[in-house]
Design an enzyme around this catalytic site. Structure first.
Site, PDB file in Angstrom:
ATOM      1  N   THR A   1       1.158  -1.371  -0.534  1.00  0.00           N
ATOM      2  CA  THR A   1      -0.194   0.335  -0.307  1.00  0.00           C
ATOM      3  C   THR A   1       0.694   1.100   0.338  1.00  0.00           C
ATOM      4  O   THR A   1       0.637   2.293  -0.497  1.00  0.00           O
ATOM      5  CB  THR A   1      -0.896   0.471   1.654  1.00  0.00           C
ATOM      6  OG1 THR A   1      -0.067  -0.492   2.140  1.00  0.00           O
ATOM      7  CG2 THR A   1      -2.184  -1.225   0.958  1.00  0.00           C
ATOM      8  N   ASP A   2       2.373   1.303   0.844  1.00  0.00           N
ATOM      9  CA  ASP A   2       2.899   2.863   1.008  1.00  0.00           C
ATOM     10  C   ASP A   2       2.914   3.489  -0.299  1.00  0.00           C
ATOM     11  O   ASP A   2       2.736   4.387  -0.739  1.00  0.00           O
ATOM     12  CB  ASP A   2       4.148   2.251   1.420  1.00  0.00           C
ATOM     13  CG  ASP A   2       5.127   1.872   0.812  1.00  0.00           C
ATOM     14  OD1 ASP A   2       4.956   0.222   0.161  1.00  0.00           O
ATOM     15  OD2 ASP A   2       6.274   1.185   1.463  1.00  0.00           O
TER      16      ASP A   2
ATOM     17  N   SER B   1      31.817  -5.616   6.062  1.00  0.00           N
ATOM     18  CA  SER B   1      30.880  -6.197   6.679  1.00  0.00           C
ATOM     19  C   SER B   1      31.223  -7.243   7.484  1.00  0.00           C
ATOM     20  O   SER B   1      31.677  -7.841   6.605  1.00  0.00           O
ATOM     21  CB  SER B   1      29.480  -7.116   5.719  1.00  0.00           C
ATOM     22  OG  SER B   1      28.720  -7.111   6.308  1.00  0.00           O
TER      23      SER B   1
ATOM     24  N   GLY C   1      16.911 -11.958   3.241  1.00  0.00           N
ATOM     25  CA  GLY C   1      15.912 -12.202   3.266  1.00  0.00           C
ATOM     26  C   GLY C   1      14.769 -13.085   4.611  1.00  0.00           C
ATOM     27  O   GLY C   1      13.621 -13.691   3.320  1.00  0.00           O
ATOM     28  N   ALA C   2      14.038 -12.130   4.857  1.00  0.00           N
ATOM     29  CA  ALA C   2      12.981 -13.171   5.231  1.00  0.00           C
ATOM     30  C   ALA C   2      11.999 -11.558   6.045  1.00  0.00           C
ATOM     31  O   ALA C   2      11.031 -11.658   6.250  1.00  0.00           O
ATOM     32  CB  ALA C   2      13.401 -12.798   7.554  1.00  0.00           C
ATOM     33  N   GLY C   3      12.317 -10.643   5.126  1.00  0.00           N
ATOM     34  CA  GLY C   3      11.481 -10.076   4.410  1.00  0.00           C
ATOM     35  C   GLY C   3      10.935  -9.088   6.190  1.00  0.00           C
ATOM     36  O   GLY C   3      10.009  -8.493   6.416  1.00  0.00           O
TER      37      GLY C   3
ATOM     38  N   SER D   1      15.960  -5.620   6.381  1.00  0.00           N
ATOM     39  CA  SER D   1      17.622  -5.727   6.404  1.00  0.00           C
ATOM     40  C   SER D   1      18.180  -4.915   5.479  1.00  0.00           C
ATOM     41  O   SER D   1      19.276  -4.025   5.811  1.00  0.00           O
ATOM     42  CB  SER D   1      18.129  -7.147   5.956  1.00  0.00           C
ATOM     43  OG  SER D   1      17.691  -7.138   4.690  1.00  0.00           O
ATOM     44  N   SER D   2      17.955  -4.175   4.291  1.00  0.00           N
ATOM     45  CA  SER D   2      18.815  -3.156   3.541  1.00  0.00           C
ATOM     46  C   SER D   2      18.282  -2.553   4.262  1.00  0.00           C
ATOM     47  O   SER D   2      18.673  -1.120   3.706  1.00  0.00           O
ATOM     48  CB  SER D   2      18.384  -3.636   1.930  1.00  0.00           C
ATOM     49  OG  SER D   2      16.554  -3.366   1.806  1.00  0.00           O
TER      50      SER D   2
ATOM     51  N   ASP E   1       9.240   1.073   4.569  1.00  0.00           N
ATOM     52  CA  ASP E   1      10.420   0.155   5.772  1.00  0.00           C
ATOM     53  C   ASP E   1      11.259   1.013   6.396  1.00  0.00           C
ATOM     54  O   ASP E   1      12.013   0.790   6.594  1.00  0.00           O
ATOM     55  CB  ASP E   1      11.855  -0.570   4.316  1.00  0.00           C
ATOM     56  CG  ASP E   1      10.855  -1.863   3.427  1.00  0.00           C
ATOM     57  OD1 ASP E   1      10.179  -2.056   4.669  1.00  0.00           O
ATOM     58  OD2 ASP E   1      10.794  -2.814   3.212  1.00  0.00           O
TER      59      ASP E   1
END
Length: 386
Positions: free
Chosen positions: A38-39, A70, A125-127, A130-131, A175
């Protein structure tokens, strides 16, 4: 929820770069309680920050050099020049912090380089964004070190620009705003059009409730281009309806709007976005009224929409939702972009053990790796630690 301490991050920075950092910052991942896809339609979302954070030890430079490292990805220090940063130029994981430097400079801020050492407890990768955590922690550190006149909301917008234009992922604003602006003990009600924010108290233990995150540990390749495809379909729907975005279609207008659309796929996308905006409003009203248990069925309803209309769920996510609800949860849904990643489960505290056991057993019987289970505790947004 980082096992790595500030002292350890600073020590690793010193080992890499030969001197201690000028500071250490943190930015969290997030789960989204309700309001998915929705965003970017200028709609409504309701995320909360997790205790899992990305940490950055940083010092500024004046020679135009950007050095990135990293602790979580094997490889040497990545060295770039700030005046040579170009969108879509690759660099793997380093594109996220490098993109922030590019976005700051593109906005007219004289960032002349930095040494950055990163580590993150936000599962990739878990939604769980993280990015965005990497982007926001980098943006906050550089804001502080360069004494830039930027609010947390402005940092979030610059971090989003980095992901959209530099990395090339057409994400919305949720996010980065969640990572930057959430507060402990609250969910964030965000209007993605005017960026109005309301912090809504979200003390589940006081209600005898828990919110469980279930990381399926799978990520299907279909998700790589599917997000952009859904965004394009939503934009097509808005064009056909003659509105700026699908935010401008109310739930009452939905039946007539669907009849105007030429594509069954676009109709499904529009149905999801309009109905999920309405679900955010319902959840906000329920939380304001103290009727938190009634949020559960709204979550499950939202999952059905994501599964059937937007078609971004997958067998593993459906297994979580179906198993949890059958085992006594109040409600559940996938969270994030889908095609793997995580689901959230709202449940009464006594059901936590039985539901967790049922989920682990269901994955075992389906010959899947055991899911990662942890509680979502509404936590603080990005901040300086040292």
């Amino acid at each position: 929820m980082n096992d790595t301490t500030v002292a350890e991050v600073a020590a690793s920075f010193r080992e890499l770069y030969g001197a201690g950092p000028q500071g250490v910052w943190a930015a969290p991942g997030r789960v989204n309680l309700i309001g998915e896809y929705t965003d970017f339609n200028e709609g409504f979302v309701m995320p909360l920050a997790l205790p899992h954070t990305a940490l950055a030890a940083v010092s500024r430079r004046t020679d135009g050099v950007l050095r990135l490292h990293s602790a979580d990805i094997q490889g040497p220090v990545v060295e770039l020049r700030v005046d040579e940063l170009e969108p879509r130029s690759g660099s793997g994981w380093a594109a996220y912090p490098a993109g922030v430097v590019w976005a700051l400079r593109a906005a007219g801020h004289a960032v002349t380089g930095a040494d950055i050492h990163l580590t993150s407890a936000v599962p990739t990768g878990a939604g769980l964004s993280s990015s965005a955590a990497l982007e926001v922690v980098t943006a906050l550190a550089l804001r502080d070190l360069y004494e830039l006149p930027l609010s947390m909301a402005q940092l979030a917008a610059l971090a989003q620009r980095a992901e959209n234009e530099f990395v090339g992922v057409p994400c919305g604003i949720m996010d980065q705003t969640a990572s930057a602006c959430c507060t402990e003990g609250h969910v964030l009600h965000l209007d993605a059009r005017d960026l109005t924010r309301h912090q809504i108290p979200f003390d589940l233990p006081a209600q005898g409730l828990r919110l469980l995150v279930v990381d399926t540990r799978v990520k299907h390749a279909l998700g790589d281009g599917a997000y952009a495809q859904r965004r394009a379909g939503c934009e097509q729907g808005a064009r056909e309806l003659g509105v700026r975005t699908l935010r401008d279609v109310s739930a009452a207008q939905l039946p007539d709007a669907l009849a105007e659309l030429s594509s069954a796929t676009v109709r499904d996308y529009v149905r999801h976005v309009v109905s999920d905006n309405e679900r955010v409003a319902r959840v906000a009203a329920l939380l304001a009224a103290g009727e938190v248990r009634a949020v559960g069925p709204v979550l499950t309803e939202g999952h059905a929409s994501l599964r059937d209309d937007l078609r971004v769920s997958c067998a593993e996510l459906d297994l979580v939702v179906d198993t949890a609800v059958a085992a006594g949860a109040l409600g559940a849904r996938m969270t994030g972009g889908g095609f793997g990643g995580s689901a959230i489960v709202l449940l009464d505290e006594p059901a936590l053990g039985p539901v967790s056991k049922a989920l682990t057993s269901a994955f075992e019987h389906a010959d899947l790796a055991a899911p990662r289970l942890f509680e979502a505790v509404p936590s603080a947004g990005a901040r300086r630690l040292a």
